[in-house]
Design a protein around this motif. Structure first.
Motif, mmCIF file in Angstrom:
data_model
loop_
_atom_site.group_PDB
_atom_site.id
_atom_site.type_symbol
_atom_site.label_atom_id
_atom_site.label_comp_id
_atom_site.label_asym_id
_atom_site.label_seq_id
_atom_site.Cartn_x
_atom_site.Cartn_y
_atom_site.Cartn_z
ATOM 1 N N ASP A 33 0.809 -1.226 0.000
ATOM 2 C CA ASP A 33 0.000 0.000 0.000
ATOM 3 C C ASP A 33 0.837 1.268 0.000
ATOM 4 O OD1 ASP A 33 -2.319 -1.349 0.131
ATOM 5 O OD2 ASP A 33 -3.065 -0.389 1.958
ATOM 6 N N MET A 80 -0.343 8.070 17.616
ATOM 7 C CA MET A 80 -1.075 7.329 18.655
ATOM 8 C C MET A 80 -1.836 6.149 18.063
ATOM 9 S SD MET A 80 -2.635 10.583 20.662
ATOM 10 C CE MET A 80 -1.644 12.011 21.067
ATOM 11 N N LEU A 81 -1.614 5.876 16.788
ATOM 12 C CA LEU A 81 -2.294 4.774 16.089
ATOM 13 C C LEU A 81 -3.819 4.923 16.131
ATOM 14 C CD1 LEU A 81 -0.251 1.591 17.150
ATOM 15 C CD2 LEU A 81 0.037 3.008 15.122
ATOM 16 N N CYS A 82 -4.280 6.181 16.243
ATOM 17 C CA CYS A 82 -5.712 6.406 16.448
ATOM 18 C C CYS A 82 -6.549 5.999 15.240
ATOM 19 C CB CYS A 82 -5.980 7.871 16.760
ATOM 20 S SG CYS A 82 -5.785 8.923 15.318
ATOM 21 N N GLY A 92 -7.281 4.712 0.353
ATOM 22 C CA GLY A 92 -7.561 3.545 1.181
ATOM 23 C C GLY A 92 -6.302 2.877 1.695
ATOM 24 N N ASP A 94 -3.551 1.524 4.212
ATOM 25 C CA ASP A 94 -3.572 1.018 5.582
ATOM 26 C C ASP A 94 -2.435 1.695 6.351
ATOM 27 O OD1 ASP A 94 -4.090 -0.418 7.783
ATOM 28 O OD2 ASP A 94 -3.577 -2.379 6.946
ATOM 29 N N ARG A 96 -1.824 2.731 9.399
ATOM 30 C CA ARG A 96 -1.290 2.303 10.699
ATOM 31 C C ARG A 96 -0.338 1.132 10.560
ATOM 32 N NH1 ARG A 96 -4.897 1.127 15.269
ATOM 33 N NH2 ARG A 96 -5.448 -0.577 13.910
ATOM 34 N N ASN A 97 -0.679 0.236 9.664
ATOM 35 C CA ASN A 97 0.188 -0.916 9.451
ATOM 36 C C ASN A 97 1.550 -0.462 8.935
ATOM 37 O OD1 ASN A 97 0.877 -3.579 9.365
ATOM 38 N ND2 ASN A 97 -0.201 -4.033 7.459
ATOM 39 N N ILE A 100 3.474 1.172 11.900
ATOM 40 C CA ILE A 100 4.008 0.150 12.808
ATOM 41 C C ILE A 100 5.246 -0.503 12.190
ATOM 42 C CG2 ILE A 100 3.535 -2.132 13.779
ATOM 43 C CD1 ILE A 100 0.717 -1.213 14.366
ATOM 44 N N LYS A 104 8.999 -0.472 13.522
ATOM 45 C CA LYS A 104 9.651 -1.756 13.830
ATOM 46 C C LYS A 104 10.987 -1.860 13.105
ATOM 47 C CE LYS A 104 6.651 -5.270 13.392
ATOM 48 N NZ LYS A 104 5.695 -6.322 13.672
ATOM 49 N N GLU B 316 1.528 -15.053 13.419
ATOM 50 C CA GLU B 316 1.509 -13.595 13.390
ATOM 51 C C GLU B 316 0.430 -13.058 12.457
ATOM 52 O OE1 GLU B 316 4.634 -10.079 12.219
ATOM 53 O OE2 GLU B 316 5.395 -12.046 12.736
ATOM 54 N N ASN B 350 4.875 -6.214 18.749
ATOM 55 C CA ASN B 350 4.858 -4.753 18.692
ATOM 56 C C ASN B 350 5.133 -4.081 20.021
ATOM 57 O OD1 ASN B 350 4.078 -5.118 16.045
ATOM 58 N ND2 ASN B 350 1.900 -5.007 16.532
ATOM 59 N N PRO B 414 -6.482 1.894 20.684
ATOM 60 C CA PRO B 414 -5.842 1.354 19.486
ATOM 61 C C PRO B 414 -4.410 0.882 19.768
ATOM 62 C CG PRO B 414 -6.958 3.405 18.963
ATOM 63 C CD PRO B 414 -7.021 3.253 20.452
ATOM 64 N N SER B 418 -2.917 -2.878 19.604
ATOM 65 C CA SER B 418 -1.794 -3.202 18.728
ATOM 66 C C SER B 418 -0.719 -3.962 19.496
ATOM 67 C CB SER B 418 -1.199 -1.922 18.136
ATOM 68 O OG SER B 418 -0.355 -1.302 19.095
ATOM 69 N N LEU B 535 -10.557 -0.794 14.541
ATOM 70 C CA LEU B 535 -9.140 -0.492 14.699
ATOM 71 C C LEU B 535 -8.426 -1.647 15.369
ATOM 72 C CD1 LEU B 535 -9.390 3.208 15.827
ATOM 73 C CD2 LEU B 535 -8.688 2.322 13.608
ATOM 74 N N GLY B 536 -9.189 -2.683 15.720
ATOM 75 C CA GLY B 536 -8.580 -3.860 16.339
ATOM 76 C C GLY B 536 -7.665 -4.581 15.380
ATOM 77 N N SER B 537 -7.934 -4.460 14.079
ATOM 78 C CA SER B 537 -7.059 -5.122 13.118
ATOM 79 C C SER B 537 -5.860 -4.242 12.821
ATOM 80 C CB SER B 537 -7.808 -5.407 11.820
ATOM 81 O OG SER B 537 -6.890 -5.871 10.859
ATOM 82 N N ILE B 538 -4.692 -4.856 12.790
ATOM 83 C CA ILE B 538 -3.500 -4.082 12.484
ATOM 84 C C ILE B 538 -3.260 -4.063 10.984
ATOM 85 C CG2 ILE B 538 -0.996 -4.019 12.750
ATOM 86 C CD1 ILE B 538 -1.267 -5.143 15.452
ATOM 87 N N SER B 539 -3.614 -5.138 10.308
ATOM 88 C CA SER B 539 -3.122 -5.264 8.941
ATOM 89 C C SER B 539 -4.216 -5.483 7.902
ATOM 90 C CB SER B 539 -2.130 -6.425 8.880
ATOM 91 O OG SER B 539 -2.776 -7.610 9.277
ATOM 92 N N MET B 540 -5.478 -5.280 8.274
ATOM 93 C CA MET B 540 -6.489 -5.573 7.269
ATOM 94 C C MET B 540 -6.564 -4.460 6.218
ATOM 95 S SD MET B 540 -10.363 -6.831 7.611
ATOM 96 C CE MET B 540 -9.845 -8.322 8.420
ATOM 97 N N PRO B 541 -6.304 -4.809 4.962
ATOM 98 C CA PRO B 541 -6.329 -3.792 3.920
ATOM 99 C C PRO B 541 -7.749 -3.353 3.586
ATOM 100 C CG PRO B 541 -5.784 -5.922 2.975
ATOM 101 C CD PRO B 541 -5.928 -6.125 4.448
ATOM 102 N N PHE B 542 -7.830 -2.206 2.938
ATOM 103 C CA PHE B 542 -9.113 -1.577 2.654
ATOM 104 C C PHE B 542 -10.057 -2.507 1.879
ATOM 105 C CE2 PHE B 542 -11.690 1.431 0.063
ATOM 106 C CZ PHE B 542 -12.386 1.990 1.116
ATOM 107 N N ARG B 545 -11.720 -4.926 4.143
ATOM 108 C CA ARG B 545 -12.659 -4.240 5.032
ATOM 109 C C ARG B 545 -13.968 -3.965 4.301
ATOM 110 N NH1 ARG B 545 -10.488 -1.961 9.800
ATOM 111 N NH2 ARG B 545 -8.223 -2.055 9.903
#
Ligand code: SF4
Ligand code: SF4
Ligand code: SF4
Ligand code: SF4
Lengths: 110, 596
Positions: A33, A80-82, A92, A94, A96-97, A100, A104, B316, B350, B414, B418, B535-542, B545
């Motif tokens: 992305d 804050m990963l909000c 679209g 992603d 936050r990913n 992170i 990392k 993971e 993380n 969030p 994470s 926002l619970g998912s870290i890696s789910m692409p659009f 979703r």
């Protein structure tokens, strides 16, 4: 000789051979992305953290692409990963990913 | 009834006997290992099983969950019957077998194999009527089990007929165990039929014996069938540890651990180990998971995540992808908290990221009011909600302070989800300080994500934390605001964190019903489907979703309402672009329906 006031200024060009965009590439493998960003700036405009410190996802992506890894990372450190940026991004992405994974990658460089 | 063989032994019992000894040893070692891996505190907690209340609860749960499978019954009658007929039927056969031995051949008490193969070792005598009762019940329970096995075979090939769209995929160990389990009871039926004219039988065993008399009463055919029965049992016991049927013994241990108050703290501590092995791979969580809208993503659902953990493979990807909507946990008949396990995975991945929140702080000192309103990041993005709230509060003549009107510090959930507890703690402290120093007595929230966080992680003693759907409902009930009715119809979407997360289902519905006709959707309340924005998912692409949002919308719009109402800014933001009807927050609807 008459001085005309012309002189050669230092180049602003980015030397792509010397750019270290390894972090960008590394993250792009995990989250492709990242390549979709067209730098519209919606994410930075809506960012929660930017009220306190200059946090800008858009700039961070640009900087990473140009190999300014340190600056890029410092721009995400207060995120804050909000998730607001995910919701406003017209592409679209992603976000936050990506954030992170950039952070990392930094931990791993240490 | 008396003994037919003097020594009460025949070599055919060996496969069973060896398998039995193996599995008992294996389980003993396993249990000891799990208990040893508990820390000292948890070991002390184990003694709580001797408290009568706990003991009662443990026994009750073991009977209801492990034998009768009441939770599966509640979800799906046929599936429940399948599980409980096999479990309870088999249990009764074992118990009754032992009673028979005690009554008729007390000298053989305590010999492992004797109750199992009782019918082979005894013969009818004149007073057989004493045993007739047992003949009947044994045949009865055998029939029950056989019907369960028949259903199980049917389900394996036609899972949707049992109300399941998907069933779990198996590997070698599972397959051997599965087929041997399927074989055990038909073989037992055959074996007992063969000897029914010697040792007695009831309506089915005797019936079969009569029907095929010439074949079954041929002694040359008898022994091979008893051998086969014993081999099937032995094989089942040997493959048990490598198959999903480990859930049968492990679930008992899990129930014990749960009732003494032990919880998972790492991926391989005693409790999580017990959870991992307790998963029966019943597959109920597959259909429940919104990720299964896409067939190829079924592999990320909880059942497969747990299987990865059990095989010590890398988990993971499913851990990061999960929306943390908690639906799988809600429906799991074993009560496995798989999202907790996923969170632990994330903490490992993380937790080390170091965020820097030093410059983060609220700058303006607050006016002191009893009511403090915190919108949070998501409400900041959907100002229609905070505007509606301010309209409602003004109408009710309640003065309040808006904590994060100009700048928000995220509630930290969030980050917590994470897996970065350190960062989350920092934000919690900053918000907590501001809230406590504001001197408020009530904290009003619009976002269910924040609500759950403030309720569970903030330790705000003396301050009532309330979500706006509940708060407004109370305003209406106490007549602080008056609402008019409309002819529109609506459906209510339960946000994950407000419904399953915080148990608030009724108040928003009560509030909506006071304004318009509230329609049902097929999956609602605790079965509601995540909007896909979590926002619970870290890696789910659009793209993924979007599919989930579509599936969730399909469910909500089943009864064709005019309006989709939710009480979460994130759900609102997620549904709006894809919904053909209007989407609105409950506060917006109220603010439109208020009478001056
Ligand atoms: S997730 Fe981070 S970058 Fe995105 S809006 Fe929130 S604080 Fe800003
Ligand atoms: S909103 Fe999306 S496309 Fe625009 S700058 Fe941010 S990440 Fe890039
Ligand atoms: S996690 Fe629970 S619901 Fe899912 S397969 Fe295992 S036992 Fe069944
Ligand atoms: S929490 Fe929700 S998204 Fe995650 S596995 Fe369970 S049902 Fe699926």
């Amino acid at each position: 000789m008459t001085e005309f006031g012309f002189k050669l200024s230092q180049s602003n060009r980015i030397d792509l051979d010397e750019t270290d965009n390894s972090v960008f590439k590394k993250v792009a493998i995990i989250v492709p992305d990242i390549k979709l960003c067209f730098n519209c700036g919606s994410c930075s405009a809506s960012c929660t953290s930017t009220h306190f410190k200059r946090v800008s996802f858009r700039s961070a992506i640009l900087l990473l692409n140009r190999g300014h890894n340190k600056e890029a990372i410092s721009m995400l450190k207060s995120c804050m990963l909000c998730g607001k940026c995910i919701l406003v991004c017209p592409r679209g992405i992603d976000t936050r990913n990506i954030i992170i994974n950039i952070l990392k990658a930094e931990e791993e460089m240490k | 009834m008396k003994e037919r063989l003097i020594f009460g032994y025949d070599p055919f019992v060996l496969p069973f006997l060896i398998g039995m000894i193996f599995i008992i040893a294996y389980l003993l070692v396993g249990t000891v290992r799990i208990i040893l891996s508990l820390n000292n505190n948890e070991k002390k907690q184990l003694f709580r099983i001797f408290i009568p209340v706990n003991a009662y609860k443990i026994v009750k749960d073991i009977i209801l969950d492990c034998l009768l499978h009441v939770k599966i019954f509640k979800r799906n009658l046929l599936l429940g019957y399948m599980h409980s007929s096999i479990a309870f039927g088999w249990f009764m056969l074992i118990v009754l077998g032992h009673i028979e031995v005690m009554l008729f051949t007390p000298q053989r008490n305590g010999i492992f194999y004797y109750p199992i193969f009782f019918r082979y070792f005894v013969m009818e005598t004149e007073e057989t009527l004493q045993g007739a009762f047992f003949f009947f019940v044994m045949d009865f329970f055998l029939l029950i089990i056989l019907s369960g096995i028949a259903l199980a075979i049917y389900k394996r090939f036609r899972s949707h007929r049992l109300g399941m769209k998907q069933t779990t995929k198996l590997r070698l160990g599972d397959n051997i165990a599965l087929y041997s389990l399927w074989l055990i009871f038909p073989l037992r039926l055959l074996a007992e039929s063969f000897t029914a004219d010697i040792s007695g039988g009831s309506f089915i065993t005797k019936g079969i014996n009569d029907l095929f008399h010439s074949f079954v009463s041929n002694p040359a055919n008898t022994l091979p069938v008893w051998w086969a029965y014993s081999c099937a049992l032995g094989l089942f016991f040997f493959t048990l540890p490598f198959s999903r049927y480990m859930h049968i013994p492990t679930e008992i241990l899990l129930i014990v651990l749960r009732h003494v108050g032990i919880n998972a703290t790492s991926l391989r501590d005693g409790y999580s180990e017990a959870e991992i092995y307790s998963c029966s791979r019943c597959g109920i969580c597959i259909d429940a998971c919104p990720m299964s809208f896409e067939k190829k993503d079924v592999k990320f659902t909880s059942v497969y995540f747990i299987r990865l953990l059990r095989r010590r493979e890398i988990a993971e990807q499913p851990a990061d992808l999960c929306l943390m909507c908690n639906k799988c946990v809600e429906v799991c008949p074993v009560g496995i908290d798989s999202t907790k396990l996923k969170l632990i995975c994330r903490e490992i991945n993380n937790g080390a990221i170091s965020f820097d929140y030093t410059p983060v702080k609220y700058n303006s000192p607050l006016k002191r009011e009893k009511l403090l309103y915190y919108g949070g990041c998501m409400t900041n993005l959907t100002p229609s909600i905070s505007t509606a709230i301010s309209k409602i509060l003004d109408k009710a003549e309640i003065s309040y302070v808006h904590l994060d009107k100009d700048q928000t510090i995220c509630c930290g959930r969030p980050l917590l989800l994470s897996g970065n507890l350190k960062g989350a703690r920092e934000l919690i402290n900053k918000n907590r300080e501001a809230i406590i120093s504001s001197g408020c007595t009530t904290l009003l929230l619009s976002c269910p994500i924040c609500y759950k966080m403030f309720k569970e992680e903030y330790d705000l003693k003396g301050i009532e934390v309330v979500h706006h759907s509940v708060y407004i409902n109370n305003l209406v009930k106490s007549k602080r605001i008056v609402l008019k009715k409309t002819t529109d119809t609506c459906v209510y979407h339960d946000p994950c964190e407000l419904g399953r997360g915080s148990g608030i289902y009724e108040q928003p519905r009560e509030l909506l019903s006071s304004m318009m006709l509230l329609k049902d959707s097929p999956l609602q309340n605790n079965e509601s489907i995540c909007c896909g924005g979590s926002l619970g998912s870290i890696s789910m692409p659009f793209a993924k979703r979007k599919i989930i949002t579509g599936g969730s919308l399909d469910n909500l719009l089943t009864n064709d309402p005019d309006l989709l109402v939710t009480s979460c800014p994130l759900c609102l933001k997620t549904f709006t672009p894809l919904n053909s009807k209007r989407t609105a927050d409950i506060a917006q609807v109220v603010s439109e329906q208020m009478i001056n």
